[in-house]
Write a protein that holds these residues in place. Sequence first.
Motif, PDB file in Angstrom:
ATOM      1  N   GLY A  93      -1.863  -0.970 -15.408  1.00 53.58           N
ATOM      2  CA  GLY A  93      -1.500   0.421 -15.329  1.00 53.58           C
ATOM      3  C   GLY A  93      -1.034   0.799 -14.563  1.00 53.58           C
ATOM      4  N   LEU A  94      -0.312  -0.188 -13.845  1.00 52.57           N
ATOM      5  CA  LEU A  94       0.822  -0.206 -12.437  1.00 52.57           C
ATOM      6  C   LEU A  94       2.174  -0.318 -13.479  1.00 52.57           C
ATOM      7  CD1 LEU A  94       0.014  -2.583  -9.847  1.00 52.57           C
ATOM      8  CD2 LEU A  94      -0.283  -0.032  -9.882  1.00 52.57           C
ATOM      9  N   SER A  95       1.872  -0.467 -14.790  1.00 52.51           N
ATOM     10  CA  SER A  95       3.537  -0.515 -15.143  1.00 52.51           C
ATOM     11  C   SER A  95       4.012   0.374 -15.767  1.00 52.51           C
ATOM     12  CB  SER A  95       3.265  -0.937 -16.761  1.00 52.51           C
ATOM     13  OG  SER A  95       2.366  -0.276 -17.436  1.00 52.51           O
ATOM     14  N   SER A  96       3.247   2.160 -15.321  1.00 53.27           N
ATOM     15  CA  SER A  96       3.469   3.624 -15.430  1.00 53.27           C
ATOM     16  C   SER A  96       3.436   3.707 -14.185  1.00 53.27           C
ATOM     17  CB  SER A  96       1.916   4.316 -15.872  1.00 53.27           C
ATOM     18  OG  SER A  96       1.466   4.254 -14.831  1.00 53.27           O
ATOM     19  N   SER A  97       3.115   2.969 -12.993  1.00 56.42           N
ATOM     20  CA  SER A  97       3.379   3.580 -11.510  1.00 56.42           C
ATOM     21  C   SER A  97       3.052   2.855 -10.371  1.00 56.42           C
ATOM     22  CB  SER A  97       2.185   4.517 -11.151  1.00 56.42           C
ATOM     23  OG  SER A  97       2.841   5.618 -10.107  1.00 56.42           O
ATOM     24  N   PHE A  98       4.653   1.657 -11.276  1.00 53.16           N
ATOM     25  CA  PHE A  98       4.159   0.680 -10.359  1.00 53.16           C
ATOM     26  C   PHE A  98       4.571   0.406  -8.622  1.00 53.16           C
ATOM     27  CE2 PHE A  98       6.723  -3.634  -8.198  1.00 53.16           C
ATOM     28  CZ  PHE A  98       5.742  -3.584  -8.854  1.00 53.16           C
ATOM     29  N   ASN A  99       4.065  -0.258  -8.022  1.00 51.66           N
ATOM     30  CA  ASN A  99       3.028  -0.450  -6.556  1.00 51.66           C
ATOM     31  C   ASN A  99       3.299  -2.223  -6.361  1.00 51.66           C
ATOM     32  OD1 ASN A  99       1.776  -1.134  -4.523  1.00 51.66           O
ATOM     33  ND2 ASN A  99       1.805   0.826  -3.968  1.00 51.66           N
ATOM     34  N   ALA A 158       2.601  -4.069  -3.790  1.00 52.66           N
ATOM     35  CA  ALA A 158       1.749  -4.725  -3.038  1.00 52.66           C
ATOM     36  C   ALA A 158       0.385  -4.681  -3.497  1.00 52.66           C
ATOM     37  CB  ALA A 158       1.721  -3.565  -1.704  1.00 52.66           C
ATOM     38  N   SER A 159       0.168  -3.864  -4.605  1.00 55.11           N
ATOM     39  CA  SER A 159      -0.781  -3.507  -5.732  1.00 55.11           C
ATOM     40  C   SER A 159      -0.882  -4.818  -6.933  1.00 55.11           C
ATOM     41  CB  SER A 159      -0.824  -2.305  -6.048  1.00 55.11           C
ATOM     42  OG  SER A 159      -1.904  -1.979  -6.746  1.00 55.11           O
ATOM     43  N   ALA A 160       0.558  -4.901  -7.435  1.00 57.01           N
ATOM     44  CA  ALA A 160       0.605  -5.478  -8.119  1.00 57.01           C
ATOM     45  C   ALA A 160       0.681  -7.293  -7.687  1.00 57.01           C
ATOM     46  CB  ALA A 160       2.323  -5.763  -8.401  1.00 57.01           C
ATOM     47  N   MET A 161       1.197  -7.941  -5.818  1.00 57.80           N
ATOM     48  CA  MET A 161       0.710  -9.088  -5.551  1.00 57.80           C
ATOM     49  C   MET A 161      -1.095  -8.781  -5.418  1.00 57.80           C
ATOM     50  SD  MET A 161       3.703  -8.425  -3.185  1.00 57.80           S
ATOM     51  CE  MET A 161       3.366  -9.788  -1.350  1.00 57.80           C
ATOM     52  N   ILE A 162      -0.892  -8.648  -4.742  1.00 57.39           N
ATOM     53  CA  ILE A 162      -2.723  -8.255  -4.799  1.00 57.39           C
ATOM     54  C   ILE A 162      -3.547  -8.808  -7.318  1.00 57.39           C
ATOM     55  CG2 ILE A 162      -5.055  -6.975  -4.660  1.00 57.39           C
ATOM     56  CD1 ILE A 162      -3.657  -5.888  -2.141  1.00 57.39           C
ATOM     57  N   GLN A 163      -3.137  -8.308  -6.999  1.00 62.55           N
ATOM     58  CA  GLN A 163      -3.610  -8.040  -8.991  1.00 62.55           C
ATOM     59  C   GLN A 163      -3.021  -9.674  -9.391  1.00 62.55           C
ATOM     60  OE1 GLN A 163      -5.717  -5.829  -9.131  1.00 62.55           O
ATOM     61  NE2 GLN A 163      -4.823  -4.819  -7.576  1.00 62.55           N
ATOM     62  N   ILE A 164      -2.002 -10.017  -9.024  1.00 61.06           N
ATOM     63  CA  ILE A 164      -1.094 -11.727  -8.784  1.00 61.06           C
ATOM     64  C   ILE A 164      -2.505 -12.313  -8.133  1.00 61.06           C
ATOM     65  CG2 ILE A 164       0.189 -12.716  -9.264  1.00 61.06           C
ATOM     66  CD1 ILE A 164       2.358 -10.447  -9.678  1.00 61.06           C
ATOM     67  N   PHE A 165      -2.605 -12.351  -7.380  1.00 62.73           N
ATOM     68  CA  PHE A 165      -3.804 -12.838  -7.082  1.00 62.73           C
ATOM     69  C   PHE A 165      -4.572 -13.218  -7.123  1.00 62.73           C
ATOM     70  CE2 PHE A 165      -6.846 -13.536  -3.612  1.00 62.73           C
ATOM     71  CZ  PHE A 165      -6.991 -14.585  -2.980  1.00 62.73           C
ATOM     72  N   TRP A 166      -5.657 -12.185  -7.239  1.00 65.46           N
ATOM     73  CA  TRP A 166      -6.469 -12.288  -8.142  1.00 65.46           C
ATOM     74  C   TRP A 166      -6.629 -13.166  -9.466  1.00 65.46           C
ATOM     75  CZ3 TRP A 166     -10.866 -11.659  -6.026  1.00 65.46           C
ATOM     76  CH2 TRP A 166     -11.108 -11.326  -4.517  1.00 65.46           C
ATOM     77  N   ILE A 167      -5.794 -12.561 -10.046  1.00 68.91           N
ATOM     78  CA  ILE A 167      -5.541 -12.855 -11.394  1.00 68.91           C
ATOM     79  C   ILE A 167      -5.336 -14.975 -11.568  1.00 68.91           C
ATOM     80  CG2 ILE A 167      -3.823 -13.778 -14.125  1.00 68.91           C
ATOM     81  CD1 ILE A 167      -3.234 -11.044 -13.611  1.00 68.91           C
ATOM     82  N   SER A 168      -5.418 -15.069 -10.363  1.00 66.76           N
ATOM     83  CA  SER A 168      -4.127 -16.605 -10.128  1.00 66.76           C
ATOM     84  C   SER A 168      -5.279 -17.482  -9.417  1.00 66.76           C
ATOM     85  CB  SER A 168      -3.313 -16.879  -8.908  1.00 66.76           C
ATOM     86  OG  SER A 168      -2.233 -16.450  -9.644  1.00 66.76           O
ATOM     87  N   THR A 216      -9.942  -9.945 -15.841  1.00 66.37           N
ATOM     88  CA  THR A 216     -10.166  -9.263 -17.420  1.00 66.37           C
ATOM     89  C   THR A 216      -9.706  -7.757 -15.791  1.00 66.37           C
ATOM     90  OG1 THR A 216     -11.620  -9.326 -18.174  1.00 66.37           O
ATOM     91  CG2 THR A 216     -10.733  -7.569 -18.529  1.00 66.37           C
ATOM     92  N   ALA A 217     -10.424  -7.611 -15.726  1.00 69.76           N
ATOM     93  CA  ALA A 217     -10.046  -6.846 -14.311  1.00 69.76           C
ATOM     94  C   ALA A 217      -8.629  -6.058 -13.239  1.00 69.76           C
ATOM     95  CB  ALA A 217     -11.144  -6.098 -13.390  1.00 69.76           C
ATOM     96  N   ALA A 218      -7.843  -7.536 -12.946  1.00 65.08           N
ATOM     97  CA  ALA A 218      -7.295  -7.135 -12.328  1.00 65.08           C
ATOM     98  C   ALA A 218      -5.980  -7.268 -13.153  1.00 65.08           C
ATOM     99  CB  ALA A 218      -7.149  -8.872 -11.935  1.00 65.08           C
ATOM    100  N   SER A 219      -6.121  -7.586 -14.661  1.00 68.49           N
ATOM    101  CA  SER A 219      -4.964  -8.012 -15.874  1.00 68.49           C
ATOM    102  C   SER A 219      -4.699  -6.414 -16.027  1.00 68.49           C
ATOM    103  CB  SER A 219      -5.528  -8.634 -16.925  1.00 68.49           C
ATOM    104  OG  SER A 219      -5.327  -9.845 -15.871  1.00 68.49           O
ATOM    105  N   LEU A 260      -4.810   4.271 -18.260  1.00 67.23           N
ATOM    106  CA  LEU A 260      -6.346   4.047 -18.675  1.00 67.23           C
ATOM    107  C   LEU A 260      -7.070   2.934 -18.846  1.00 67.23           C
ATOM    108  CD1 LEU A 260      -8.457   6.262 -20.455  1.00 67.23           C
ATOM    109  CD2 LEU A 260      -7.715   5.323 -22.678  1.00 67.23           C
ATOM    110  N   ILE A 261      -6.438   1.884 -19.168  1.00 67.69           N
ATOM    111  CA  ILE A 261      -6.139   0.563 -19.089  1.00 67.69           C
ATOM    112  C   ILE A 261      -6.507  -0.034 -17.901  1.00 67.69           C
ATOM    113  CG2 ILE A 261      -5.178  -1.924 -18.980  1.00 67.69           C
ATOM    114  CD1 ILE A 261      -4.066  -0.471 -22.189  1.00 67.69           C
ATOM    115  N   GLY A 262      -5.831   1.054 -16.753  1.00 65.13           N
ATOM    116  CA  GLY A 262      -5.811   1.022 -15.301  1.00 65.13           C
ATOM    117  C   GLY A 262      -7.033   1.122 -14.697  1.00 65.13           C
ATOM    118  N   ILE A 263      -7.767   1.936 -15.458  1.00 67.90           N
ATOM    119  CA  ILE A 263      -8.768   2.865 -14.536  1.00 67.90           C
ATOM    120  C   ILE A 263      -9.887   2.043 -15.340  1.00 67.90           C
ATOM    121  CG2 ILE A 263      -9.851   4.959 -15.217  1.00 67.90           C
ATOM    122  CD1 ILE A 263      -7.350   6.500 -15.091  1.00 67.90           C
TER     123      ILE A 263
END
Length: 86
Positions: free
Chosen positions: A55-61, A63-73, A47-50, A13-16
């Motif tokens: 959300g990825l903690s329930s279904s890890f990916n 590549a997607s995690a790397m994109i989110q870490i990039f956006w957070i940075s 906030t969106a990337a976080s 839900l947080i990921g959505i």
Amino acid sequence: MEHFDHTTALAELIGIAGFGLYVLTYSLLTFRVIRSPSLLYFAMNLTAASCVLIGLSSSFNLASAMIQIFWISMSLIGIMLHLRRA
């Protein structure tokens, strides 16, 4: 009957919500309601990337995690630069 995992459902839900915030941020930028160099823009992306990363903690990916870490940075850098200029 399967066991319902509330933690997984909450993470999804947080990921959505993060997805929704990405869409809102991009729409506001497209319609020139906000400007890309604004603090609000960077905060919304952070906030969106976080949220999506949570959300990825329930279904890890990876590549997607790397994109989110990039956006957070990038968002954190943008916020720091914005505050330094203010």
